[in-house]
Design a protein around this motif. Sequence first.
Motif, PDB file in Angstrom:
ATOM      1  N   ALA A 227       0.789  -1.017  -0.171  1.00 24.48           N
ATOM      2  CA  ALA A 227       0.026   0.372   0.052  1.00 24.48           C
ATOM      3  C   ALA A 227       1.032   1.337  -0.007  1.00 24.48           C
ATOM      4  CB  ALA A 227      -0.958   0.001   1.559  1.00 24.48           C
ATOM      5  N   ALA A 228       0.447   2.502  -0.758  1.00 18.42           N
ATOM      6  CA  ALA A 228       0.635   3.271  -0.647  1.00 18.42           C
ATOM      7  C   ALA A 228       0.122   5.174   0.121  1.00 18.42           C
ATOM      8  CB  ALA A 228       1.567   3.934  -2.168  1.00 18.42           C
ATOM      9  N   LEU A 229       0.521   6.118   0.693  1.00 24.86           N
ATOM     10  CA  LEU A 229      -0.460   6.859   1.449  1.00 24.86           C
ATOM     11  C   LEU A 229       0.137   8.291  -0.283  1.00 24.86           C
ATOM     12  CD1 LEU A 229      -2.138   8.187   3.009  1.00 24.86           C
ATOM     13  CD2 LEU A 229       0.989   9.176   3.275  1.00 24.86           C
ATOM     14  N   VAL A 230      -1.589   7.478  -0.837  1.00 23.18           N
ATOM     15  CA  VAL A 230      -0.995   9.254  -1.749  1.00 23.18           C
ATOM     16  C   VAL A 230      -1.026  10.098  -1.747  1.00 23.18           C
ATOM     17  CG1 VAL A 230      -2.087   9.407  -4.412  1.00 23.18           C
ATOM     18  CG2 VAL A 230      -2.351   6.905  -3.691  1.00 23.18           C
ATOM     19  N   ARG A 231      -2.247  10.893  -1.142  1.00 22.24           N
ATOM     20  CA  ARG A 231      -2.362  11.563   0.282  1.00 22.24           C
ATOM     21  C   ARG A 231      -3.345  11.917   0.845  1.00 22.24           C
ATOM     22  NH1 ARG A 231      -6.250  16.702  -4.085  1.00 22.24           N
ATOM     23  NH2 ARG A 231      -6.039  18.142  -2.208  1.00 22.24           N
ATOM     24  N   GLU A 232      -3.089  12.741   1.941  1.00 24.57           N
ATOM     25  CA  GLU A 232      -3.946  12.921   3.338  1.00 24.57           C
ATOM     26  C   GLU A 232      -4.418  14.163   3.241  1.00 24.57           C
ATOM     27  OE1 GLU A 232      -1.317  12.022   6.285  1.00 24.57           O
ATOM     28  OE2 GLU A 232      -1.121  14.002   7.469  1.00 24.57           O
ATOM     29  N   TRP A 233      -5.506  14.427   3.677  1.00 21.97           N
ATOM     30  CA  TRP A 233      -6.420  15.800   4.082  1.00 21.97           C
ATOM     31  C   TRP A 233      -6.865  15.685   5.888  1.00 21.97           C
ATOM     32  CZ3 TRP A 233      -7.760  12.244  -0.098  1.00 21.97           C
ATOM     33  CH2 TRP A 233      -7.546  12.632  -1.081  1.00 21.97           C
ATOM     34  N   ARG A 234      -6.288  17.160   5.985  1.00 23.64           N
ATOM     35  CA  ARG A 234      -6.873  17.079   7.213  1.00 23.64           C
ATOM     36  C   ARG A 234      -7.730  18.379   7.562  1.00 23.64           C
ATOM     37  NH1 ARG A 234      -2.143  16.412  10.923  1.00 23.64           N
ATOM     38  NH2 ARG A 234      -1.020  14.334   9.942  1.00 23.64           N
ATOM     39  N   TRP A 235      -8.219  17.829   8.351  1.00 24.25           N
ATOM     40  CA  TRP A 235      -9.720  18.823   8.490  1.00 24.25           C
ATOM     41  C   TRP A 235     -10.065  19.790   9.793  1.00 24.25           C
ATOM     42  CZ3 TRP A 235     -11.789  20.496   3.851  1.00 24.25           C
ATOM     43  CH2 TRP A 235     -11.402  19.336   3.055  1.00 24.25           C
ATOM     44  N   ALA A 236     -10.257  20.748  10.321  1.00 25.41           N
ATOM     45  CA  ALA A 236     -10.599  20.823  11.538  1.00 25.41           C
ATOM     46  C   ALA A 236     -11.282  20.489  12.082  1.00 25.41           C
ATOM     47  CB  ALA A 236     -10.884  22.448  11.469  1.00 25.41           C
ATOM     48  N   ARG A 237     -11.023  19.483  13.414  1.00 30.35           N
ATOM     49  CA  ARG A 237     -12.038  18.940  13.858  1.00 30.35           C
ATOM     50  C   ARG A 237     -13.425  19.753  14.966  1.00 30.35           C
ATOM     51  NH1 ARG A 237     -12.828  13.518  15.414  1.00 30.35           N
ATOM     52  NH2 ARG A 237     -10.494  13.230  14.704  1.00 30.35           N
ATOM     53  N   LEU A 238     -15.100  19.015  13.922  1.00 31.16           N
ATOM     54  CA  LEU A 238     -15.925  19.857  14.676  1.00 31.16           C
ATOM     55  C   LEU A 238     -15.822  20.025  15.787  1.00 31.16           C
ATOM     56  CD1 LEU A 238     -17.113  20.250  10.758  1.00 31.16           C
ATOM     57  CD2 LEU A 238     -16.843  22.192  12.577  1.00 31.16           C
ATOM     58  N   ALA A 239     -16.763  20.321  16.491  1.00 35.55           N
ATOM     59  CA  ALA A 239     -17.612  19.531  18.289  1.00 35.55           C
ATOM     60  C   ALA A 239     -18.369  19.122  18.041  1.00 35.55           C
ATOM     61  CB  ALA A 239     -17.529  20.736  18.872  1.00 35.55           C
ATOM     62  N   GLY A 240     -18.591  17.719  18.620  1.00 31.42           N
ATOM     63  CA  GLY A 240     -20.222  17.463  18.990  1.00 31.42           C
ATOM     64  C   GLY A 240     -20.020  15.934  18.170  1.00 31.42           C
ATOM     65  N   GLU A 241     -21.210  14.618  17.891  1.00 31.79           N
ATOM     66  CA  GLU A 241     -21.018  13.877  17.417  1.00 31.79           C
ATOM     67  C   GLU A 241     -22.221  14.211  16.510  1.00 31.79           C
ATOM     68  OE1 GLU A 241     -21.854  10.527  19.378  1.00 31.79           O
ATOM     69  OE2 GLU A 241     -20.112  11.525  21.319  1.00 31.79           O
ATOM     70  N   PHE A 242     -21.798  13.116  15.093  1.00 28.50           N
ATOM     71  CA  PHE A 242     -22.635  13.198  13.715  1.00 28.50           C
ATOM     72  C   PHE A 242     -23.642  11.989  14.050  1.00 28.50           C
ATOM     73  CE2 PHE A 242     -19.659  16.884  14.333  1.00 28.50           C
ATOM     74  CZ  PHE A 242     -20.682  17.530  13.882  1.00 28.50           C
ATOM     75  N   HIS A 243     -25.108  12.236  13.122  1.00 27.84           N
ATOM     76  CA  HIS A 243     -25.476  10.650  13.105  1.00 27.84           C
ATOM     77  C   HIS A 243     -25.318  10.753  11.211  1.00 27.84           C
ATOM     78  CE1 HIS A 243     -27.987   7.366  13.557  1.00 27.84           C
ATOM     79  NE2 HIS A 243     -28.850   7.960  12.515  1.00 27.84           N
ATOM     80  N   GLY A 244     -24.207  10.354  10.775  1.00 32.37           N
ATOM     81  CA  GLY A 244     -24.425   9.938   8.867  1.00 32.37           C
ATOM     82  C   GLY A 244     -23.326  10.715   8.646  1.00 32.37           C
ATOM     83  N   SER A 245     -22.516  11.088   9.270  1.00 35.70           N
ATOM     84  CA  SER A 245     -20.946  11.689   8.382  1.00 35.70           C
ATOM     85  C   SER A 245     -20.727  10.897   7.409  1.00 35.70           C
ATOM     86  CB  SER A 245     -20.215  12.233   9.438  1.00 35.70           C
ATOM     87  OG  SER A 245     -19.691  11.125  10.679  1.00 35.70           O
ATOM     88  N   GLY A 246     -20.105   9.094   7.913  1.00 34.86           N
ATOM     89  CA  GLY A 246     -19.877   7.937   7.257  1.00 34.86           C
ATOM     90  C   GLY A 246     -20.527   8.469   5.669  1.00 34.86           C
ATOM     91  N   CYS A 247     -22.549   8.115   6.325  1.00 33.73           N
ATOM     92  CA  CYS A 247     -22.355   8.328   4.884  1.00 33.73           C
ATOM     93  C   CYS A 247     -22.814   9.313   4.004  1.00 33.73           C
ATOM     94  CB  CYS A 247     -24.450   7.986   5.224  1.00 33.73           C
ATOM     95  SG  CYS A 247     -24.931   6.589   6.240  1.00 33.73           S
ATOM     96  N   THR A 248     -22.237  10.040   4.246  1.00 36.99           N
ATOM     97  CA  THR A 248     -22.374  11.684   3.651  1.00 36.99           C
ATOM     98  C   THR A 248     -21.276  11.372   2.920  1.00 36.99           C
ATOM     99  OG1 THR A 248     -23.531  13.070   5.206  1.00 36.99           O
ATOM    100  CG2 THR A 248     -22.932  13.823   3.747  1.00 36.99           C
TER     101      THR A 248
END
Length: 293
Positions: A227-248
């Motif tokens: 396996a090779a890492l092609v690219r990584e993204w960093r996103w500011a972590r938002l507070a709280g918990e979410f229902h359906g983030s992976g589906c989105t």
Amino acid sequence: MTSSRPCVLVFAGLDPSGGAGLTADAQAVAGQGAHALTVCTALTVQDNDRVHGVQPVDAAMLLLQAAALTQKIAVSAVKIGITGSAANARAIAEVIVRLREQQPELPVVLDPVLASGHGDLLSRDDAVQALAPLLPLATVLTPNGVEARMMTDATQAHAQAAALHASGCQHVLITGGHDDGDEVVNRWYAPAATATATAAPASPATAAALGTDAGTVGRACVGGGGAALVREWRWARLAGEFHGSGCTLAAAIAGQLALGLPLTDALDAAQRYTWHALRDAYAIAPGQRIPSR
Ligand SMILES: Nc1ncnc2c1ncn2[C@@H]1O[C@H](COP(=O)(O)OP(=O)(O)O)[C@@H](O)[C@H]1O
Ligand SMILES: Cc1ncc(COP(=O)(O)O)c(N)n1
């Protein structure tokens, strides 16, 4: 002139809270400018926090739903969420194999949902084993860190990606929503052979083949072990918990691929869309919030 939209064939479960599953997928696909054809794999009993029950749809019924759609309507991408049962996973694999006889390049995005965010079961059978027939068909697999660990027994993302490639899936985006830290880190891995080519001095032809820009290719980091890492993204972590983030996220990737975007652009746009949907999430009750898709 009548306008048209490319269609994403979605296999997912009904979440009556409207936060995850079919509803989430239809909204996220529409948010990209594509149309979702929603094949129901399972009925679930859940609210915005917990899953109280799962009733898989019969595999024969799943096949009838898919056949009625695909006999008439062209499909530009496939998105798979919960299958509900091992028999349904096999039936979905059958549908994809048949579609690929005519469209060998049909993109398939597989979100390997093993359980809800709170660890509630979403499959009648062993969810990891049930995924086996679908892994070799996945163009993009989007496990979160917990799922990647459960599917491979490996603890490091690189080793997890290598094991997942060995199971046959092409691209793996390991998402970091469940990790700690101020940032959510999402890592895109490709099989080493593909990425070795991409990491060679960034020729425009190589970049074009991968659908990425020369800068990204130049930064690609090749690792051993398949396996090779092609690219990584960093996103500011938002507070709280979410229902359906992976589906989105997975449905947005499928929507972008249905529009014909190269993979790197599809992954980028889908993550940006998801981040904004979570930033603007709304409450329907105490507990997990619903992404604003
Ligand atoms: N707290 C958060 N802040 C910012 N982005 C998030 C957050 N949680 C999830 N995301 C985004 O949603 C994606 C999917 O969420 P994640 O929790 O990793 O998957 P799943 O819903 O499958 O468990 C993440 O990779 C990230 O891009
Ligand atoms: C029908 C269904 N499908 C998937 C999920 C997981 O949702 P997520 O991991 O995106 O929060 C869910 N809770 N219900």
